[in-house]
Structures are given as C-alpha cells and as structure tokens.
Design an enzyme around this catalytic site. Structure first.
Site, short mmCIF file in Angstrom:
data_model
loop_
_atom_site.label_atom_id
_atom_site.label_comp_id
_atom_site.label_asym_id
_atom_site.label_seq_id
_atom_site.Cartn_x
_atom_site.Cartn_y
_atom_site.Cartn_z
N ASP A 24 0.83 -1.10 -0.13
CA ASP A 24 0.16 -0.04 0.08
C ASP A 24 1.00 1.33 -0.05
OD1 ASP A 24 -2.30 1.46 -0.02
OD2 ASP A 24 -2.80 1.00 2.08
N GLY A 25 0.30 2.14 -0.64
CA GLY A 25 0.94 3.57 -0.60
C GLY A 25 1.85 3.87 -1.86
N HIS A 41 3.09 3.31 -8.89
CA HIS A 41 3.04 1.89 -9.12
C HIS A 41 4.27 1.49 -9.78
CE1 HIS A 41 -1.02 1.99 -7.93
NE2 HIS A 41 -1.81 2.61 -8.92
N SER A 69 -7.19 -5.98 -6.05
CA SER A 69 -8.25 -6.59 -5.22
C SER A 69 -9.55 -6.30 -6.04
CB SER A 69 -8.32 -5.60 -3.92
OG SER A 69 -9.16 -4.66 -4.12
N ASN A 72 -10.62 -2.87 -6.24
CA ASN A 72 -9.85 -2.07 -7.09
C ASN A 72 -10.41 -1.82 -8.56
OD1 ASN A 72 -6.57 -3.16 -5.77
ND2 ASN A 72 -7.86 -1.31 -5.23
C1 FPP Z 1 -1.67 0.23 -3.47
O1 FPP Z 1 -1.26 1.46 -3.46
C2 FPP Z 1 -1.28 -0.79 -4.61
C3 FPP Z 1 -2.00 -1.35 -5.62
C4 FPP Z 1 -3.29 -1.13 -5.48
C5 FPP Z 1 -1.39 -1.93 -6.57
C6 FPP Z 1 -0.17 -2.80 -6.27
C7 FPP Z 1 0.55 -2.88 -7.58
C8 FPP Z 1 2.11 -2.70 -7.80
C9 FPP Z 1 2.98 -2.72 -6.69
C10 FPP Z 1 2.70 -2.70 -9.04
C11 FPP Z 1 2.42 -4.10 -10.09
C12 FPP Z 1 2.43 -5.41 -9.20
C13 FPP Z 1 3.13 -6.30 -9.62
C14 FPP Z 1 3.03 -7.66 -9.29
C15 FPP Z 1 4.14 -6.36 -10.88
P1 FPP Z 1 -2.59 2.43 -3.62
O2 FPP Z 1 -2.52 3.15 -5.13
O3 FPP Z 1 -3.65 2.22 -3.08
O4 FPP Z 1 -1.70 3.70 -2.86
P2 FPP Z 1 -2.58 5.05 -2.03
O5 FPP Z 1 -3.21 4.04 -0.96
O6 FPP Z 1 -1.29 5.86 -1.53
O7 FPP Z 1 -3.05 5.75 -3.00
#
Ligand code: FPP
Length: 245
Positions: A24-25, A41, A69, A72
C-alpha cells in the site's frame, strides 16, 4: 492450511515460511513527489522485484502479494490499464528470474475478471513454472477474501447437493480445502505498508494465526532493508497458537 511443523507452546520457525503483503502507498508516494499515480505503481513494481529477491535470500518459501483487489475495479480506467500493463511487463521481464530460481508462479482471485491477454500471459507463466518447488510467488489478482469464501461455500453446497458431503461432515478442513490455493500453508507473517492498520479483505481465513506487521513506509520505499526489519521483528515474537506462553 493446517499449521505446519510447530505445536502449541513451541515458538515458530525464526524465518517465516509464508509472508503475505498488502502493498500500500504507491499513490501517496507519487503524490508527495508531484508525480502521476502510475509512477508510484512503477516504483512499486521495483519493490516487488526487490522483495522477491529478499525472500529467496532469507529462505522464505511462499510470498503472497496483494496486487489487485476485487474492490480496485472502481479505480479510474487509465490507472487500471496502467496496472495491467505493469503486470504484463513484469510477467515478460521477470519470467527468467522465476526459472533461474525455480520459483512457481500462482494466482489467487477471480482470474476470469482480468483482461484476456493478461489471463493468457499468467496461464502461460503458471504452466511453465508449475513443476518448480524452491518457492512460490502467489499473486492475489481480482482477489477478495469474502469472494474467496463465497466461492468456497458455493463449491461445498454443490457437493452437498450431489450427495458427496453431508452437512454434518463440514468442518474447518472442508472450508480450507475449497479455498483458491488449498495446499499453500497459512501465512506466518502479514506485512502492510503505508501506515494503514487494516486487513482490507485479504486472506481473512488464512491470517487467523499470522503475526501482523504494520509499517509507515510506503510500498515503493519498502525494499530489502525494510523487509529484513520485518523479518527481525517476526523472529522476536513468540507465537502461542492459543496455548499459554
Ligand atoms: C496500493 O497502492 C497498490 C496497488 C493497488 C497495486 C499494487 C501494484 C503494484 C505494486 C505494481 C505492480 C504489481 C506487480 C505484481 C508487478 P495505492 O494505489 O492504493 O496507494 P495509495 O493508498 O497511496 O493511493
């Protein structure tokens, strides 16, 4: 899903067998730098690579990453497209690493929700790595724990209807056996980055006895050093599995 190796009163192995992570983050990381969310990302994908390597070096056998998720899907289309293309790039570029390290790729979640070409690519890499046993990388994609449990209950209900199981015979093992990856041991350690103190519909059944580790570090800044700190904290904890300590 049954607890491996350790009995009540014993402390668990010092290195977790299975680590599950809520990454997250990414968005906040980008915002703090005045960058578009997708750059967060992208940096997050680099952390994925770093943590896969760190797991191999530390001897962690299973790594489950909450990559997308069921919730998402409400994000802006452009962000979803960006995440899917990062995933595709990861599958193409990092497949070699999986082979070199004999790591099996698996997916939990509703694979059929994903764009056709991502499904194809995932199935291809899963097939190509299915015989490896050095470790497993499990991507939670279009995953939700309540969805997983609903899918399990539906499967069990069909078996009851078909006379294969009686309602009285349904127990914890029946439920565990009908989850998406029933042979994978439950996580020993669950890490969530970015300071949020929630489980967010992630592995609700499987995390029953997991040690929970929350850190303020944002996922793109969570690299080997931060992972080692989490493992060190895990090693200091004493797991009792309901027994006295
Ligand atoms: C949460 O951060 C992260 C996600 C919803 C996506 C996770 C994806 C990756 C790390 C990149 C690609 C994955 C792979 C397996 C190569 P957020 O967007 O919710 O952050 P925020 O809460 O700060 O807005």
């Amino acid at each position: 899903m049954t607890r491996p190796k350790v009995g009540p009163g014993e402390s668990g192995p010092k290195v977790p067998v299975h680590v599950a992570i809520i990454m997250d983050g990414n968005g906040r990381w980008a915002k703090r730098r005045g960058l578009p969310r997708l750059r967060g990302h992208q940096a997050g994908a680099e952390s994925v690579r770093a943590i896969i390597r760190a797991c191999r070096d530390a001897g962690v056998k299973y790594l489950t990453l909450y990559a997308f998720s069921v919730e998402n899907w409400v994000r802006p289309r452009a962000e979803i497209r960006g995440l899917m293309s990062l995933l595709k790039r990861f599958l193409r570029r990092d497949e070699r690493d999986l082979h070199e390290n004999k790591v099996r790729l698996r997916v939990i979640g509703r694979l059929a929700d994903l764009p056709a070409e991502i499904q194809q690519e995932l199935k291809r890499v899963m097939k190509a790595t299915e015989h490896y046993d050095a470790g497993q990388l499990i991507l939670a994609l279009s995953y939700g724990s309540r969805t997983e449990l609903s899918d399990a209950v539906r499967r069990i209900a069909r078996r009851v209807r078909d006379g294969e199981v009686t309602p009285d015979a349904i127990d914890e093992k029946t439920i565990a056996a009908n989850l998406y990856a029933p042979d994978v041991p439950d996580p020993d350690l669950m890490i969530r980055t970015s300071g949020e103190l929630r489980i967010s519909n992630f592995l609700l059944w499987q995390l029953s006895y997991a040690e929970l580790y929350f850190t303020d570090v944002l996922w793109p800044d969570f690299r080997e050093e931060q992972f080692r700190e989490a493992l060190a904290e895990y090693a200091r904890r004493h797991r009792r599995f309901g027994d006295i300590g």
